[in-house]
Design a protein around this motif. Structure first.
Motif, PDB file in Angstrom:
ATOM      1  N   LYS A  30     -94.025 -99.820  12.761  1.00 21.32           N
ATOM      2  CA  LYS A  30     -92.928 -99.701  11.626  1.00 21.32           C
ATOM      3  C   LYS A  30     -92.847 -98.367  10.917  1.00 21.32           C
ATOM      4  CE  LYS A  30     -91.188-102.772   8.181  1.00 21.32           C
ATOM      5  NZ  LYS A  30     -91.015-104.070   7.900  1.00 21.32           N
ATOM      6  N   SER A  72     -90.264 -97.642   8.503  1.00 22.96           N
ATOM      7  CA  SER A  72     -89.899 -97.781   7.344  1.00 22.96           C
ATOM      8  C   SER A  72     -89.234 -99.274   7.230  1.00 22.96           C
ATOM      9  CB  SER A  72     -88.830 -96.774   6.800  1.00 22.96           C
ATOM     10  OG  SER A  72     -87.768 -96.693   7.514  1.00 22.96           O
ATOM     11  N   ASP A  73     -88.647 -99.613   5.968  1.00 26.19           N
ATOM     12  CA  ASP A  73     -88.087-100.990   5.975  1.00 26.19           C
ATOM     13  C   ASP A  73     -86.868-101.047   6.952  1.00 26.19           C
ATOM     14  OD1 ASP A  73     -87.696-103.563   4.997  1.00 26.19           O
ATOM     15  OD2 ASP A  73     -86.069-103.071   3.615  1.00 26.19           O
ATOM     16  N   ASP A  75     -86.739 -99.933  10.010  1.00 28.85           N
ATOM     17  CA  ASP A  75     -86.841 -98.852  11.225  1.00 28.85           C
ATOM     18  C   ASP A  75     -88.265 -98.865  11.885  1.00 28.85           C
ATOM     19  OD1 ASP A  75     -84.385 -97.980  10.817  1.00 28.85           O
ATOM     20  OD2 ASP A  75     -85.112 -96.557   9.254  1.00 28.85           O
ATOM     21  N   LYS A 115     -83.483 -99.874  14.534  1.00 27.18           N
ATOM     22  CA  LYS A 115     -83.339-100.660  13.289  1.00 27.18           C
ATOM     23  C   LYS A 115     -83.389-101.830  14.021  1.00 27.18           C
ATOM     24  CE  LYS A 115     -80.641-101.034   9.187  1.00 27.18           C
ATOM     25  NZ  LYS A 115     -81.897-100.921   8.219  1.00 27.18           N
TER      26      LYS A 115
END
Length: 148
Positions: A34, A36-37, A39, A114
């Motif tokens: 992971k 980021s949120d 991604d 994403k």
């Protein structure tokens, strides 16, 4: 007639053993982390045996099959293009007689996506490997990465 049949069976047996012992100079590992949120960064790493190389992502008219990372359709969005993250060399290739990007020892490629957690990204890697004297046929390696 019996000698012909025995010779034929022996020849087929040797051919099968020869195919089973074909060199396997490249092995692949894949991972997802992971970033980021929503991604994720997908990594595709090739461990390459000494004296062998795989080729870069760029296609050449008179060259080898380039390395490519191919993705099945899914509930995720590719962000940008596949990128190379390891050291390569661009040299005149002895076999194809053109300048080519090559990876020796290791090659690492990444792709950003994403997606939601729990999604699975599936696809295949296509690559070709050579050792300066011979090339093996292009090879496909399937992958499946669960995003956590």
């Amino acid at each position: 007639m019996r000698h012909i049949a025995i010779t034929f069976l022996l020849s087929i047996s040797l051919a099968i053993v020869g195919l089973a012992q074909a060199p396997s100079p490249v092995s692949w590992t894949t991972s997802a982390e992971k970033a980021s949120d929503g991604d994720y960064l997908l990594s595709f790493a090739a461990a390459i045996k000494p004296d062998w190389v795989i080729y870069g992502l760029e296609e050449h008219d008179d060259g080898p099959i380039p390395t490519s990372i191919n993705f099945d359709t899914g509930a995720y969005e590719l962000r940008g293009e596949v990128e190379s993250r390891s050291e390569s060399s661009v040299t005149d290739d002895e076999i194809f007689m053109i300048k080519l990007e090559k990876f020796a020892k290791e090659a690492i490629f990444t792709q950003k996506v994403k997606a939601t957690s729990g999604e699975t990204v599936k696809g295949w890697i296509t690559y070709m490997t050579c050792d300066g004297e011979r090339c093996l046929p292009p090879t496909d390696v399937d992958f499946s990465l669960e995003l956590k």
